[in-house]
Design a protein around this motif. Sequence first.
Motif, short mmCIF file in Angstrom:
data_model
loop_
_atom_site.label_atom_id
_atom_site.label_comp_id
_atom_site.label_asym_id
_atom_site.label_seq_id
_atom_site.Cartn_x
_atom_site.Cartn_y
_atom_site.Cartn_z
N LEU A 41 9.39 -9.31 -15.42
CA LEU A 41 8.53 -10.08 -14.52
C LEU A 41 7.37 -10.64 -15.32
CD1 LEU A 41 8.34 -7.78 -11.35
CD2 LEU A 41 10.06 -9.47 -11.96
N ASP A 42 6.82 -11.74 -14.83
CA ASP A 42 5.65 -12.32 -15.48
C ASP A 42 4.49 -12.34 -14.49
OD1 ASP A 42 6.08 -14.52 -13.77
OD2 ASP A 42 7.11 -15.67 -15.30
N SER A 43 3.38 -12.96 -14.87
CA SER A 43 2.19 -12.93 -14.02
C SER A 43 2.41 -13.67 -12.70
CB SER A 43 0.99 -13.51 -14.76
OG SER A 43 1.26 -14.83 -15.19
N ILE A 44 3.23 -14.72 -12.71
CA ILE A 44 3.54 -15.43 -11.47
C ILE A 44 4.35 -14.53 -10.55
CG2 ILE A 44 4.72 -17.43 -10.47
CD1 ILE A 44 2.27 -18.21 -12.15
N ASP A 45 5.30 -13.78 -11.13
CA ASP A 45 6.08 -12.83 -10.35
C ASP A 45 5.18 -11.75 -9.75
OD1 ASP A 45 8.51 -14.13 -10.97
OD2 ASP A 45 8.76 -12.95 -12.79
N ALA A 46 4.19 -11.32 -10.51
CA ALA A 46 3.26 -10.30 -10.02
C ALA A 46 2.50 -10.81 -8.79
CB ALA A 46 2.28 -9.88 -11.11
N VAL A 47 2.13 -12.08 -8.81
CA VAL A 47 1.46 -12.68 -7.65
C VAL A 47 2.43 -12.72 -6.47
CG1 VAL A 47 0.46 -14.82 -6.74
CG2 VAL A 47 -0.16 -14.04 -9.03
N ASP A 48 3.67 -13.11 -6.72
CA ASP A 48 4.69 -13.12 -5.65
C ASP A 48 4.87 -11.72 -5.07
OD1 ASP A 48 5.14 -15.82 -5.99
OD2 ASP A 48 6.94 -15.55 -7.23
N LEU A 49 4.89 -10.71 -5.94
CA LEU A 49 5.04 -9.33 -5.49
C LEU A 49 3.85 -8.92 -4.62
CD1 LEU A 49 6.49 -6.61 -5.48
CD2 LEU A 49 5.38 -6.10 -7.67
N ALA A 50 2.65 -9.27 -5.05
CA ALA A 50 1.46 -8.94 -4.27
C ALA A 50 1.52 -9.58 -2.88
CB ALA A 50 0.20 -9.39 -5.01
N ILE A 51 1.99 -10.81 -2.82
CA ILE A 51 2.12 -11.50 -1.53
C ILE A 51 3.15 -10.78 -0.65
CG2 ILE A 51 2.92 -13.64 -0.43
CD1 ILE A 51 1.63 -15.09 -2.91
N LYS A 52 4.27 -10.38 -1.24
CA LYS A 52 5.29 -9.65 -0.48
C LYS A 52 4.74 -8.32 0.05
CE LYS A 52 8.80 -12.40 -0.95
NZ LYS A 52 9.43 -13.07 0.16
N LEU A 53 3.94 -7.64 -0.77
CA LEU A 53 3.36 -6.37 -0.34
C LEU A 53 2.36 -6.57 0.79
CD1 LEU A 53 2.83 -4.53 -3.75
CD2 LEU A 53 4.73 -4.32 -2.14
N GLN A 54 1.61 -7.67 0.71
CA GLN A 54 0.68 -7.99 1.79
C GLN A 54 1.44 -8.23 3.09
OE1 GLN A 54 -2.87 -9.96 -0.86
NE2 GLN A 54 -1.82 -11.29 0.51
N THR A 55 2.56 -8.93 2.99
CA THR A 55 3.40 -9.18 4.16
C THR A 55 3.96 -7.87 4.69
OG1 THR A 55 3.98 -11.36 3.29
CG2 THR A 55 5.41 -10.46 4.99
N MET A 56 4.41 -7.02 3.79
CA MET A 56 5.01 -5.75 4.17
C MET A 56 4.00 -4.82 4.86
SD MET A 56 7.13 -3.22 1.63
CE MET A 56 6.07 -1.88 1.19
N THR A 57 2.77 -4.80 4.36
CA THR A 57 1.77 -3.87 4.89
C THR A 57 0.85 -4.49 5.93
OG1 THR A 57 0.17 -4.41 3.15
CG2 THR A 57 1.70 -2.59 2.70
N GLY A 58 0.78 -5.82 5.93
CA GLY A 58 -0.14 -6.48 6.84
C GLY A 58 -1.58 -6.39 6.37
N LYS A 59 -1.78 -5.99 5.12
CA LYS A 59 -3.14 -5.83 4.58
C LYS A 59 -3.27 -6.62 3.28
CE LYS A 59 -3.98 -1.43 6.70
NZ LYS A 59 -4.64 -0.16 6.59
N ARG A 60 -4.47 -7.09 3.05
CA ARG A 60 -4.75 -7.87 1.85
C ARG A 60 -4.94 -6.94 0.65
NH1 ARG A 60 -8.17 -10.20 -1.46
NH2 ARG A 60 -8.20 -12.43 -1.78
N ILE A 61 -4.32 -7.31 -0.45
CA ILE A 61 -4.44 -6.53 -1.67
C ILE A 61 -5.61 -7.09 -2.49
CG2 ILE A 61 -3.34 -5.98 -3.88
CD1 ILE A 61 -0.68 -6.09 -2.43
N LYS A 62 -6.50 -6.21 -2.87
CA LYS A 62 -7.61 -6.62 -3.73
C LYS A 62 -7.06 -6.77 -5.15
CE LYS A 62 -10.87 -4.06 -0.99
NZ LYS A 62 -10.94 -2.65 -0.71
N PRO A 63 -7.39 -7.87 -5.81
CA PRO A 63 -6.86 -8.07 -7.18
C PRO A 63 -7.14 -6.90 -8.11
CG PRO A 63 -7.91 -10.06 -6.39
CD PRO A 63 -8.19 -8.99 -5.36
N GLU A 64 -8.32 -6.28 -7.98
CA GLU A 64 -8.65 -5.17 -8.87
C GLU A 64 -7.75 -3.95 -8.62
OE1 GLU A 64 -11.73 -5.13 -5.50
OE2 GLU A 64 -10.84 -6.63 -6.79
N ASP A 65 -7.22 -3.82 -7.40
CA ASP A 65 -6.31 -2.72 -7.10
C ASP A 65 -4.92 -2.96 -7.69
OD1 ASP A 65 -8.28 -1.45 -5.68
OD2 ASP A 65 -7.53 -2.05 -3.71
N PHE A 66 -4.62 -4.19 -8.00
CA PHE A 66 -3.28 -4.53 -8.48
C PHE A 66 -3.25 -4.78 -9.98
CE2 PHE A 66 0.89 -6.70 -8.00
CZ PHE A 66 1.49 -5.74 -7.21
#
Length: 85
Positions: A41-66
Amino acid sequence: MLQELSDQEILGRLKTVFKDTFDVDAESIKPETHLFQDLDLDSIDAVDLAIKLQTMTGKRIKPEDFKSVRTVNDVVGAVRKLISS
């Protein structure tokens, strides 16, 4: 409820996300699997993953947490932190 999910159940959902989003074989997803080295995975994939996790949890991911997420187990921990907050 997401808060009642075990780490194994979170891992199961993540396997689906990796398979559907990145076309990764679900069997290759293990807690110790490295996102960038093993799954390529690359940095763009990491952003896609963060978006999917936000969708899955319904909560916003703080960049520092990721930022420190490197392995699938780190992702499970990040999801656990999100759903318990």
